[in-house]
Write an enzyme that holds these catalytic residues in place. Structure first.
Site, PDB file in Angstrom:
ATOM      1  N   LYS A  62       0.834  -1.205   0.000  1.00 29.90           N
ATOM      2  CA  LYS A  62       0.000   0.000   0.000  1.00 29.90           C
ATOM      3  C   LYS A  62       0.868   1.254   0.000  1.00 29.90           C
ATOM      4  CE  LYS A  62      -3.538  -0.121   2.740  1.00 29.90           C
ATOM      5  NZ  LYS A  62      -4.981   0.020   2.620  1.00 29.90           N
ATOM      6  N   ARG A 133      -3.419   2.941   8.575  1.00 28.98           N
ATOM      7  CA  ARG A 133      -3.730   1.641   7.956  1.00 28.98           C
ATOM      8  C   ARG A 133      -2.492   0.762   7.884  1.00 28.98           C
ATOM      9  NH1 ARG A 133      -8.293   2.636   4.055  1.00 28.98           N
ATOM     10  NH2 ARG A 133      -8.592   4.869   4.094  1.00 28.98           N
ATOM     11  N   GLY A 142      -8.216  -7.217   4.601  1.00 30.91           N
ATOM     12  CA  GLY A 142      -9.078  -7.278   5.779  1.00 30.91           C
ATOM     13  C   GLY A 142      -8.494  -8.010   6.970  1.00 30.91           C
ATOM     14  N   MET A 144      -5.713  -7.250   8.772  1.00 33.04           N
ATOM     15  CA  MET A 144      -5.122  -6.417   9.831  1.00 33.04           C
ATOM     16  C   MET A 144      -6.010  -5.190  10.083  1.00 33.04           C
ATOM     17  SD  MET A 144      -1.084  -6.703   9.097  1.00 33.04           S
ATOM     18  CE  MET A 144      -1.119  -6.434   7.357  1.00 33.04           C
ATOM     19  N   ARG A 383      -3.258  -1.280  -6.303  1.00 32.72           N
ATOM     20  CA  ARG A 383      -2.374  -2.447  -6.194  1.00 32.72           C
ATOM     21  C   ARG A 383      -2.708  -3.374  -7.353  1.00 32.72           C
ATOM     22  NH1 ARG A 383      -5.592  -4.746  -0.917  1.00 32.72           N
ATOM     23  NH2 ARG A 383      -7.532  -4.954  -2.010  1.00 32.72           N
ATOM     24  N   HIS A 505     -15.445  -8.638   1.037  1.00 31.97           N
ATOM     25  CA  HIS A 505     -14.438  -9.541   1.591  1.00 31.97           C
ATOM     26  C   HIS A 505     -14.600 -10.958   1.050  1.00 31.97           C
ATOM     27  CE1 HIS A 505     -12.923 -12.316   4.665  1.00 31.97           C
ATOM     28  NE2 HIS A 505     -11.922 -11.458   4.703  1.00 31.97           N
ATOM     29  N   ARG A 629       3.771 -47.493 -11.780  1.00 30.25           N
ATOM     30  CA  ARG A 629       3.900 -48.362 -10.599  1.00 30.25           C
ATOM     31  C   ARG A 629       3.264 -49.700 -10.954  1.00 30.25           C
ATOM     32  NH1 ARG A 629       2.649 -43.222  -7.929  1.00 30.25           N
ATOM     33  NH2 ARG A 629       4.078 -42.833  -6.195  1.00 30.25           N
ATOM     34  N   ARG A 685       8.555 -49.240 -13.450  1.00 30.43           N
ATOM     35  CA  ARG A 685       9.255 -49.602 -12.215  1.00 30.43           C
ATOM     36  C   ARG A 685       8.929 -51.044 -11.846  1.00 30.43           C
ATOM     37  NH1 ARG A 685       7.833 -46.625  -6.709  1.00 30.43           N
ATOM     38  NH2 ARG A 685       6.042 -48.026  -6.803  1.00 30.43           N
ATOM     39  N   GLU A 812      15.660 -43.150  -3.562  1.00 25.16           N
ATOM     40  CA  GLU A 812      14.629 -42.852  -2.564  1.00 25.16           C
ATOM     41  C   GLU A 812      15.052 -43.275  -1.166  1.00 25.16           C
ATOM     42  OE1 GLU A 812      11.000 -44.877  -3.740  1.00 25.16           O
ATOM     43  OE2 GLU A 812      12.117 -46.579  -4.514  1.00 25.16           O
ATOM     44  N   SER A 831      15.847 -41.655 -10.887  1.00 30.26           N
ATOM     45  CA  SER A 831      14.601 -40.916 -10.696  1.00 30.26           C
ATOM     46  C   SER A 831      14.392 -40.764  -9.187  1.00 30.26           C
ATOM     47  CB  SER A 831      13.428 -41.666 -11.323  1.00 30.26           C
ATOM     48  OG  SER A 831      12.237 -40.974 -11.070  1.00 30.26           O
ATOM     49  N   GLY A 833      12.681 -40.614  -5.985  1.00 24.93           N
ATOM     50  CA  GLY A 833      11.416 -41.007  -5.369  1.00 24.93           C
ATOM     51  C   GLY A 833      11.279 -40.231  -4.072  1.00 24.93           C
ATOM     52  N   THR A 834      10.793 -39.026  -4.206  1.00 24.59           N
ATOM     53  CA  THR A 834      10.857 -38.115  -3.061  1.00 24.59           C
ATOM     54  C   THR A 834       9.810 -38.423  -1.982  1.00 24.59           C
ATOM     55  OG1 THR A 834       9.651 -36.599  -4.473  1.00 24.59           O
ATOM     56  CG2 THR A 834      12.006 -36.179  -4.168  1.00 24.59           C
ATOM     57  N   ASN A 835       8.863 -39.310  -2.297  1.00 14.58           N
ATOM     58  CA  ASN A 835       7.937 -39.702  -1.221  1.00 14.58           C
ATOM     59  C   ASN A 835       8.711 -40.488  -0.170  1.00 14.58           C
ATOM     60  OD1 ASN A 835       5.963 -38.645  -2.888  1.00 14.58           O
ATOM     61  ND2 ASN A 835       5.458 -40.632  -3.787  1.00 14.58           N
ATOM     62  N   ASP A 836       9.429 -41.500  -0.641  1.00 16.68           N
ATOM     63  CA  ASP A 836      10.221 -42.287   0.304  1.00 16.68           C
ATOM     64  C   ASP A 836      11.446 -41.526   0.784  1.00 16.68           C
ATOM     65  OD1 ASP A 836       8.985 -44.793   0.913  1.00 16.68           O
ATOM     66  OD2 ASP A 836       9.149 -45.276  -1.210  1.00 16.68           O
ATOM     67  N   CYS A 898       9.955 -38.426  -9.517  1.00 13.45           N
ATOM     68  CA  CYS A 898       8.636 -39.023  -9.726  1.00 13.45           C
ATOM     69  C   CYS A 898       7.824 -39.102  -8.434  1.00 13.45           C
ATOM     70  CB  CYS A 898       8.752 -40.391 -10.376  1.00 13.45           C
ATOM     71  SG  CYS A 898       9.638 -41.577  -9.353  1.00 13.45           S
ATOM     72  N   TYR A 918      13.873 -34.003 -16.163  1.00 14.87           N
ATOM     73  CA  TYR A 918      12.406 -33.967 -16.223  1.00 14.87           C
ATOM     74  C   TYR A 918      11.783 -34.045 -14.833  1.00 14.87           C
ATOM     75  CZ  TYR A 918      12.464 -39.031 -15.431  1.00 14.87           C
ATOM     76  OH  TYR A 918      12.658 -40.271 -14.884  1.00 14.87           O
TER      77      TYR A 918
END
Ligand code: PEP
Ligand code: MG
Length: 940
Positions: A62, A133, A142, A144, A383, A505, A629, A685, A812, A831, A833-836, A898, A918
């Protein structure tokens, strides 16, 4: 008074002035305080400001834009911004201020306003009144606090009455000020959600006593009584005397603004919008201008284009004889801006010109607030306007067509998640028409947030939240929403309000959250006490828990359920029920995706296990499969039984028998998948079934399976208990299964290679990528690779042909990540395996972390859920080490991701920075990943 405020000020004049001012006052030379003292205050006045739009971190959005508007010569009431550094100082130093701020800095800054306007703060004859303000770097509508009309007391109110010639106006301002200040600074609030606001209670009692309906019917004497009663109530309930000294008032208001940075709703909002707590808010102190001084006064808000649809029309609302809060709070339903054209063409033309100046200056769709005081226009805020996903895409593409921005900027204007809205469902038209024909159309409100939603009615945020926890779809129905409702809005399918306009709002917040919203539906009467909603003029009552459907694109409110159906883009792309040339949104989307593909460096693949999923993903632009999978191919029907037989077999012979049943299924599935993907790469896999997900659980399931396996119930039950693992996620899964039972790998590789050979015989070329899961040592990968190659060679010998294939591994397990230089010697690709990798890297169960992660996020231990968005410092570091070490031995090692993170824009950016080839994500997130990848490339 500076000329920008003179009655004759005209936009063309302002433009000329803008040019000359910007020429003589480049940012670097604008006045700054002496270098030995930190500058905490930044003044702005007509035509000149100490800040500018680039200083959002310091001045908040602002403050920075007020400065910028002043700099470009727009009519901004003079004021000053107290920087965000004061807020951080305030919190870092037990809620105290930098030295001399109130003793010297603020009085001097006030003097500048006084000089500009010829008024004096606290002067009983000609008082200067100010607004105070909040304004953070990112807009938090809205959330603050704000105080208006500050500087009024028992003496100055008379001065204002005399100067304005309108005592009723002066006392009305005073009444509003005492109410706002009493609430925000002195903390006189309802004690629970059922209690009426104490100030409203006094107001209503007065109306009752005077037998009147509207606030506007109060006389000066009434208002004087109300002010006295307000002050008495404040003293009685809080023990605090209402301050008469304007400087004391100002100090209280500034403190309240900084305190409001950490009120509950602001904290919730920051969490939802990933705004860090350490930013702090700036505080803007600005001369008041009055939209409520009479019929030649007014106030309004507008968007330079339609924020819901993106149409290039001036879209706004205004109210005559009102203050800004009346429009934003939605307590009176405002008029459309076109009506201002008829009522006051001079002001309307000026606004239109400002609209054009702002769009050209900012090269974006802007959201503005203005006030008309005695027929003079003042800009109170501008804004970059919040917009729906539809509008974001449309505005970006059209602004490119208009030559305002280039395609790179167009891409940077759209948050990838916003694309979700373009893919969101709409009502099934037939069902909707049938519902309308049955008389279920209750009313039509404002189409404030597009999309179709159906769910059960709940009348308050707490109940909505609880219902959603029970798994119910919720429509939150409110008379009007306030920031306290944000928790309920976040969990609702849609939001319906009785009051409020497109910029109320509810409308603003719903659009920002991408929620379906119908606002200002005045035909409804909502009764919170009874938990019911009536439709005026109709004998219809809907109660809490009843189904309701709302169309945020048309504003229609329909009783009961209406099935939703796919969006226009889905109809063109997937259902093929709409021709591309008939679909405007589709064409804009297509243009955007073409730009994204031009700039992105990452390939986008998909996680798909079935041909139909693969086809959908291709429609969305997937360039390959990053994860199939194989265990998911056995869900359902006969297949799961054959799979269970294999798992439960007592010996190799039993397993081989079960595997023989599985082989044809696998071959057929791989063939279908390869065919659907054409020449695109497909990563398959090898089996990775965490046993607890695949074994039968109930006795009746065991009974049935035993029958099919020609075994007794007891035998199967015993075998299941033999296989029971305490930590199945860390148990016999992934490559461990194939190392213990190589025949499983042999069957799978045979199916893959036979399917590829079949396609080759049919003239198609596929290069399967065989991926080994859960590897933690290079030895595991070497052993498994050996089995893969041996099996492939025997299939080639049998078939008399060969196909190319790759063998790679998932990374992983943390050990694999940090021994990637060894593992890379045996892999064609990695690749992540970011879950594990997240599960094991953080030591947090991916299935159970819901128990504690919300509390962790609440306490900022993690700003995002690490299973949704990559934990860059930890898991991300493992990935970076792995990528670097892997490529140190194999420079062209192909790298992908993946895990579920592959569709998260922040993770996509991280993968770009880490040099992955990728990302792979679920089909419906492919467009989001394409855009995120392009933005990552442009940013980095
Ligand atoms: C992973 O662990 O990230 C992965 C993709 O494998 P899954 O989710 O099947 O364990
Ligand atoms: Mg895994």
């Amino acid at each position: 008074m500076p000329s920008a405020f003179s009655p004759s000020s005209h936009v063309f004049y302002l433009l000329k002035k803008t040019k000359s001012l910007l020429t003589i006052m480049p940012t670097s030379e604008r006045p700054k305080e002496k270098s030995d003292s930190k500058q905490y205050l930044y003044s702005f006045s007509g035509g000149i400001a100490e800040g500018d739009a680039s200083m959002k971190n310091l001045l908040g959005g602002k403050g920075a834009n007020l400065a910028e508007m002043a700099n470009i010569g727009l009519p901004v009431p003079p004021g000053f911004t107290i920087s965000t550094e004061v807020c951080t100082h305030y919190y870092d130093h037990q809620r105290t201020y930098p030295e001399n701020l109130f003793e010297k800095g603020i009085p001097e800054a006030l003097c500048k306003i006084e000089d500009a306007l010829g008024k004096k703060f606290g002067d009983p004859e000609n008082p200067l009144l100010v607004s105070v303000r909040s304004g953070a770097r990112a807009s938090m509508p809205g959330m603050m606090d704000t105080i208006l009309n500050l500087g009024l007391n028992e003496k100055t109110v008379d001065g204002l009455a005399r100067k304005s010639g309108n005592p009723r106006f002066a006392w009305d301002c005073y009444r509003r000020f005492v109410q706002m200040y009493g609430d925000v600074v002195l903390d006189l609030k309802p004690t629970d959600k059922k209690q009426i606001d104490p100030f409203e209670e006094i107001l209503e009692a007065k109306k009752h006593e005077r037998q009147i309906q509207l606030d506007t019917e109060f006389t000066v004497e009434d208002l004087q009584d109300i002010v006295s009663e307000y002050k008495a109530a404040i003293l009685k309930k809080t023990g605090r005397t209402f301050p008469e000294d304007p400087h004391e008032q100002l100090m209280g208001a500034i403190g309240a603004v900084f305190n409001s940075w950490n009120n509950e709703r602001a904290i919730v909002y920051r969490k939802l919008n990933h705004i860090p707590g350490y930013w702090g808010t700036a505080c803007n102190v600005q001369a008041m201008v009055f939209g409520n001084m009479g019929e030649d006064c007014g106030t309004g808000v507008a968007f330079t284009r339609d924020a819901a649809t993106g149409d290039n029309i001036f879209y706004g609302e205004f109210l005559m004889n009102a203050q800004g809060e009346d429009v934003v709070a939605g307590t009176r339903t405002p008029l459309k801006i076109e009506q201002l054209k008829a009522e006051n063409p001079g002001i309307y033309d000026q606004l239109e010109e400002i609209r054009s100046i702002l769009e050209k200056h900012y090269r974006d769709m802007m959201d503005i607030e203005f006030t008309i005081e005695n027929n003079k226009l003042f800009m109170l805020q501008c804004r970059v306007g919040k917009r729906t996903g539809f509008a974001a895409v449309k505005i970006a593409v059209e602004m490119f067509n208009e030559g305002l921005i280039d395609e790179k900027e167009a891409l940077m204007r759209i948050e990838p998640e916003q694309l979700n809205q373009l893919l969101r469902p709409v009502f099934n038209m037939k069902e909707k028409q049938a519902a309308i024909a049955e008389g279920r159309l209750l009313a039509t409100g404002l189409n404030a947030g597009p999309g179709a939603a159906t769910g059960k009615i709940y009348f308050n945020a707490v109940d909505a939240h609880d219902a959603s926890k029970r798994g119910e779809p919720v429509i939150l129905v409110r008379i009007e929403t306030s920031p306290e409702d944000i928790k309920g809005m976040a969990v609702s399918e849609g939001i319906l309000t009785e009051r409020g306009g497109m910029t109320s709002h509810a409308a603003l917040v719903a659009r920002q959250m991408g929620k379906v919203c119908v606002a200002g539906c005045g035909a409804l009467s909502i009764d919170y006490q009874k938990g019911e909603m009536r439709v005026n003029g109709k004998d219809i009552v809907l109660c809490e828990g009843d189904y309701l459907s709302i169309d945020g694109s048309t504003g229609e409110v329909i009783a009961g359920k209406v099935a939703t159906k796919n969006s226009e883009i889905i109809e063109v792309l997937i259902d093929k029920t709409l021709l591309p040339e008939e679909a405007a949104t589709w064409n804009i989307y297509k243009q955007l995706m073409e730009w994204a593909d031009k700039y992105r460096k990452l390939s986008i693949r998909t996680n798909a296990d079935q041909p139909d999923q693969a086809e959908t993903a291709i429609m969305f632009g997937a360039e390959g499969i990053g994860l199939c999978r194989t265990e998911h191919m056995f869900f359902g029907g006969e297949r799961i039984d054959a799979m269970r037989e294999m798992i439960l077999a007592d010996d190799v012979e039993g397993r081989k028998k079960a595997l023989e049943k599985l082989l044809p299924y696998q071959r057929e599935d791989f063939y279908g998948l390869f065919k659907a993907m054409g020449s695109r790469p497909v990563t398959i896999r090898l089996l990775d079934p965490p046993l607890h997900e695949f074994l039968p659980h109930t006795d009746s399931e065991i009974e049935i399976l035993a029958g099919k396996m020609n075994k007794s119930f007891a035998q199967v039950k015993e075998r299941i208990s033999d296989l029971h693992e305490f930590n199945p996620m860390l148990g016999l899964r992934g490559c461990r299964l194939g190392i213990l039972h190589p025949e499983i790998t042999v069957m799978q590789v045979r199916a893959i290679i036979e399917a590829a050979c079949k396609l080759k015989q049919e003239g198609a070329e596929v290069v399967p990528e065989i991926m080994v899961p859960l590897v933690c040592t290079v030895k595991e990968l070497e052993i498994t690779s050996e089995i893969i190659h041996k099996t492939a060679r025997s299939v080639f010998a049998e078939q008399g042909i060969g196909v190319s294939y790759l063998v790679g591994t998932m990374i992983e397990v943390p050990r694999a990540a940090i021994t990637s230089d060894q593992i890379a010697t045996a892999a064609d690709f990695f690749s992540y395996g970011t879950n594990d990798l997240t599960q094991m890297g953080l030591g947090m169960s991916r299935d159970d972390s819901g128990q504690f992660l919300p509390a962790y996020q609440q306490q900022d231990i993690f700003s995002r859920n690490p299973f949704e968005s990559i934990d860059k410092d930890g898991v991300g570091k493992l990935m970076s080490i792995s990528a670097k070490d892997g490529r140190s031995v194999k420079p062209d090692l192909k790298l992908g991701i993946c895990g579920e993170h592959g569709g998260d824009p922040a993770t996509v950016e991280f993968c770009h920075q880490t040099g992955l080839n990728y990302v792979s994500c679920s089909p419906f997130r492919v467009p989001i990943a394409r855009l995120a990848a392009a933005r990552a490339a442009l940013k980095n």
